[in-house]
Design a protein around this motif. Structure first.
Motif, short mmCIF file in Angstrom:
data_model
loop_
_atom_site.label_atom_id
_atom_site.label_comp_id
_atom_site.label_asym_id
_atom_site.label_seq_id
_atom_site.Cartn_x
_atom_site.Cartn_y
_atom_site.Cartn_z
N LEU A 222 0.82 -1.21 0.00
CA LEU A 222 0.00 0.00 0.00
C LEU A 222 0.85 1.26 0.00
O LEU A 222 0.57 2.22 -0.73
N LYS B 156 -5.79 -8.12 -0.84
CA LYS B 156 -7.18 -8.47 -0.56
C LYS B 156 -7.29 -9.85 0.08
O LYS B 156 -7.99 -10.03 1.08
N ILE C 134 -10.03 -4.66 2.75
CA ILE C 134 -9.40 -3.42 2.35
C ILE C 134 -10.47 -2.45 1.85
O ILE C 134 -11.34 -2.83 1.08
N PHE D 247 -6.38 4.27 1.20
CA PHE D 247 -6.58 2.84 1.44
C PHE D 247 -6.53 2.61 2.94
O PHE D 247 -5.67 3.19 3.64
N PHE E 282 -7.45 -0.45 6.34
CA PHE E 282 -7.89 -1.77 6.80
C PHE E 282 -7.81 -1.81 8.33
O PHE E 282 -7.13 -0.97 8.95
#
Length: 348
Positions: free
Chosen positions: A245, A315, A325, A337, A339
């Motif tokens: 990321l 993912k 995600i 992004f 998570f």
């Protein structure tokens, strides 16, 4: 005539009317008028009841069954779903429902096969292109050397380095493909352990600082120093998630841009956010960026490098941690992004 519901109802109505008249005629007090009225009433009632029964409980359902079977014979499984009353007294309706269910299952199966065939077609085209690029590049450099350039030391070293770079890209692509395939098939096992997410992000940022400096991209890292960020997860795989990321945020950012990494602790979980101020992702591409080899601005992304499998792997890793995600993006302003992972309580 006698094969229709009305014809059958007429014959049965006459028979019931005749039996009724014959039975009443046995009574001594019966009169011709009584017999006529009784016969007319019994015929009318019998005709209506039998006709309704045949029409709605038998002939209509037989017609529906024939229509469904005709479609199945033509391999047309696109049959609309109908509501079915489980308490229906008609066995034909149950048969019709069973045939409908079979047809719908077949239709769904055909749709799935079509989607899989389309996916395989796209996948083969994508992987052929991805494999061809580094292989042709390496072959080009090596054949150039074999054709005589090997005698020039400076050219030889430069071409060998470029060939090695192409082969390294090919090796990474194959490795990512194997990893993704193992994750999708459930072969890869997750080794959960307790670790400090704050320190893991520090390690990732330090590793990527050199790449960020080459593009004059500034990485900012924010977290509350008063809080703990312990979590229980597969450390190596979460490292790879964060690495991917943050690397993408650097790679697809503008020269001189910024990447902001936020680590937050909540009641029962911690959240990681990676934000950039690059070009952003168009809305129509957001839902597809986690597919294998899917690229936004394909030519630009291939120049930037990468296998096109990073986000697909991210993912699957997060799904293995019962997380997912999330992404939000505005064209021209950048992407975010994020998570979540469980917060591990520290004793004492």
């Amino acid at each position: 005539m006698f094969t229709t519901s009305r014809g059958i109802s007429f014959i049965l109505g006459l028979a019931i009317s005749a039996l009724t008249v014959a039975f009443i005629s046995l009574i001594d007090t019966s009169t011709p008028t009584l017999l006529l009225v009784a016969g007319g009433i019994s015929f009318s009632v019998s005709y209506i009841l039998i006709n309704v029964t045949l029409e709605f409980l038998i002939f209509k359902e037989i017609s529906n069954i024939y229509s469904v079977l005709e479609k199945i014979q033509k391999k047309d499984y696109s049959i609309a779903s109908e509501k079915f009353d489980g308490l229906s007294i008609s066995p034909l309706k149950r048969i019709n429902k069973t045939i409908n269910s079979y047809a719908q299952a077949k239709n769904q199966e055909i749709e799935t096969l079509k989607k899989n065939a389309e996916f395989r077609k796209d996948f083969i085209a994508d992987i052929s292109h991805e494999l061809k690029t580094p292989i042709f590049a390496a072959l080009g450099y090596i054949h150039t050397l074999l054709d005589g350039a090997v005698e020039d030391k400076s050219v030889r070293l430069k071409f060998l380095k470029r060939a090695a770079k192409s082969l390294n890209a090919l090796d990474k692509l194959v490795h990512d493909l194997l990893t993704l395939n193992q994750m999708e098939s459930g072969v890869v096992k997750f080794n959960f352990e307790v670790f400090d997410m704050k320190e893991l992000l520090h390690e990732v940022i330090e590793e990527l600082e050199q790449k960020a400096n080459k593009r004059d991209v500034l990485i900012r890292y924010f977290y509350d120093k008063e809080k703990e960020f312990m979590t229980k997860a597969d450390k190596d795989k979460i490292f790879r998630v964060c690495q991917n990321l943050i690397y993408n945020a650097i790679k697809y950012n503008n020269d001189g841009g910024e990447v902001e990494v936020n680590l937050k602790a909540h009641k029962n979980h911690i959240s990681v956010e990676v934000k950039d101020n690059g070009k952003g992702i168009p809305p129509e591409d957001i839902k597809r960026i986690f597919e294998r080899f899917y690229r936004v601005e394909k030519s630009r992304n291939r120049e930037a490098g990468g296998t096109g499998l990073g986000l697909a792997i991210v993912k699957h890793i997060l799904e293995g941690h019962k997380s997912k995600i999330s992404v939000s993006s505005t064209v021209g302003k950048g992407s975010l992004f994020s998570f979540d992972l469980p917060l591990e309580k520290v004793e004492g």
